[in-house]
Write a protein that holds these residues in place. Structure first.
Motif, PDB file in Angstrom:
ATOM      1  N   UNK A  92       0.848  -1.193   0.000  1.00 30.29           N
ATOM      2  CA  UNK A  92       0.000   0.000   0.000  1.00 30.29           C
ATOM      3  C   UNK A  92       0.884   1.244   0.000  1.00 30.29           C
ATOM      4  N   UNK A  93       0.642   2.122  -0.957  1.00 29.68           N
ATOM      5  CA  UNK A  93       1.361   3.389  -1.050  1.00 29.68           C
ATOM      6  C   UNK A  93       0.346   4.515  -0.863  1.00 29.68           C
ATOM      7  N   UNK A  94       0.637   5.414   0.071  1.00 25.80           N
ATOM      8  CA  UNK A  94      -0.352   6.432   0.436  1.00 25.80           C
ATOM      9  C   UNK A  94       0.293   7.811   0.422  1.00 25.80           C
ATOM     10  N   UNK A  95      -0.424   8.785  -0.116  1.00 25.34           N
ATOM     11  CA  UNK A  95      -0.044  10.193  -0.007  1.00 25.34           C
ATOM     12  C   UNK A  95      -1.121  10.890   0.816  1.00 25.34           C
ATOM     13  N   UNK A  96      -0.698  11.597   1.840  1.00 23.95           N
ATOM     14  CA  UNK A  96      -1.630  12.291   2.721  1.00 23.95           C
ATOM     15  C   UNK A  96      -1.636  13.785   2.430  1.00 23.95           C
ATOM     16  N   UNK A  97      -2.810  14.370   2.427  1.00 23.31           N
ATOM     17  CA  UNK A  97      -2.932  15.811   2.211  1.00 23.31           C
ATOM     18  C   UNK A  97      -2.544  16.565   3.480  1.00 23.31           C
ATOM     19  N   UNK A  98      -1.723  17.596   3.372  1.00 23.65           N
ATOM     20  CA  UNK A  98      -1.329  18.369   4.553  1.00 23.65           C
ATOM     21  C   UNK A  98      -2.545  18.997   5.227  1.00 23.65           C
ATOM     22  N   UNK A  99      -2.495  19.047   6.552  1.00 24.32           N
ATOM     23  CA  UNK A  99      -3.578  19.650   7.316  1.00 24.32           C
ATOM     24  C   UNK A  99      -3.203  21.098   7.604  1.00 24.32           C
TER      25      UNK A  99
END
Length: 257
Positions: A92-99
């Motif tokens: 699983x490869x995930x990119x998270x949006x900055x908060x």
């Protein structure tokens, strides 16, 4: 094909294709350029959890259709469902949006009194952010003063330890323990009365409402009533009521004579 060959073929098929619902290790990576260490990954379906390392890598046990919740104070939380394809791939490869925490504009109404304390009370505020909002476990209970044990060697005592020693010698900690014990007992008494009602004790055990709290404290001090009630062992609780009520009523009768 012989029976042995069929059995061998069955074993090979079993290990080559994991059965539906079987657990396996899912390896993942957070691909953001910064702040990828210490991100929490929670399997909401099984309660397994993991935390990313300095490079954003993590591993977590999953089944098909499990729900993974990824959260960090620096990124927008994300929920990912373990599909059949993801389960079989195992990666699983995930990119998270900055908060981005933007301060909302504060607009003061026209009805300011000039009194700072009064005007502050009249300003509406948003609900504060808590642990659940970002998916990070945290303590939410009421904080209590820690009772520090006495340091066995004075040469090793620090300033904090010396304060703890004084509290032990002065009896402060003893009184604190006693107060907490009484508070817990009083809470149990209240919960027991709310659970069974005062009428139940009067009809079943001849305990008048005016003596009910005294009777329950007597039960708590002379039996495991508190532990049994907290653990929902209601059969043991009723047995305690039956045994202790006979003793309590006989003592009350002796006092009258």
């Amino acid at each position: 094909m012989t029976a042995n060959n069929l059995l061998l073929l069955g074993f090979l098929f079993l290990f080559a294709f994991p059965a539906t619902g079987q657990e396996r290790m899912l390896h993942g990576k957070i691909t953001n350029e910064t702040d990828v260490e210490g991100i929490h990954i929670l399997n909401r379906s099984s309660r397994y959890n993991s935390v990313t390392d300095a490079l954003g890598n993590f591993s977590i046990t999953v089944r098909e259709q499990d729900s993974l919740f990824i959260s960090s104070v620096n990124f927008v939380p994300k929920t990912i469902i373990v599909t059949k394809e993801l389960y079989e791939k195992g990666v699983l490869v995930v990119f998270l949006d900055p908060l981005v925490n933007e301060l909302k504009e504060v607009v003061f109404g026209p009805n300011l009194s000039g009194n700072l304390q009064t005007d502050i009370k009249n300003i509406k505020t948003e609900k504060p952010l808590n642990f659940d909002d970002v998916g990070i476990p945290g303590f939410k209970g009421k904080g209590e003063e820690k009772i520090v044990p006495i340091v066995p060697y004075l040469g090793l005592a620090s300033a904090v330890d010396l304060e703890a020693m004084y509290k032990h010698i002065s009896g402060y900690y003893r009184k604190l323990k006693l107060k907490r014990k009484w508070d817990r007992e009083n809470v149990t008494v209240h919960n027991v009365i709310a659970f069974y009602t005062a009428t139940f004790f009067e009809e079943a055990y001849n305990i008048p409402e005016g003596k009910l709290e005294d009777f329950l404290l007597f039960c708590i001090e002379t039996s495991d009533l508190q532990i049994d009630f907290e653990n929902e062992q209601y059969a043991l609780v009723l047995e305690t009521f039956n045994n202790r009520s006979a003793i309590y009523n006989s003592r009350s009768f002796e006092k009258k004579e």
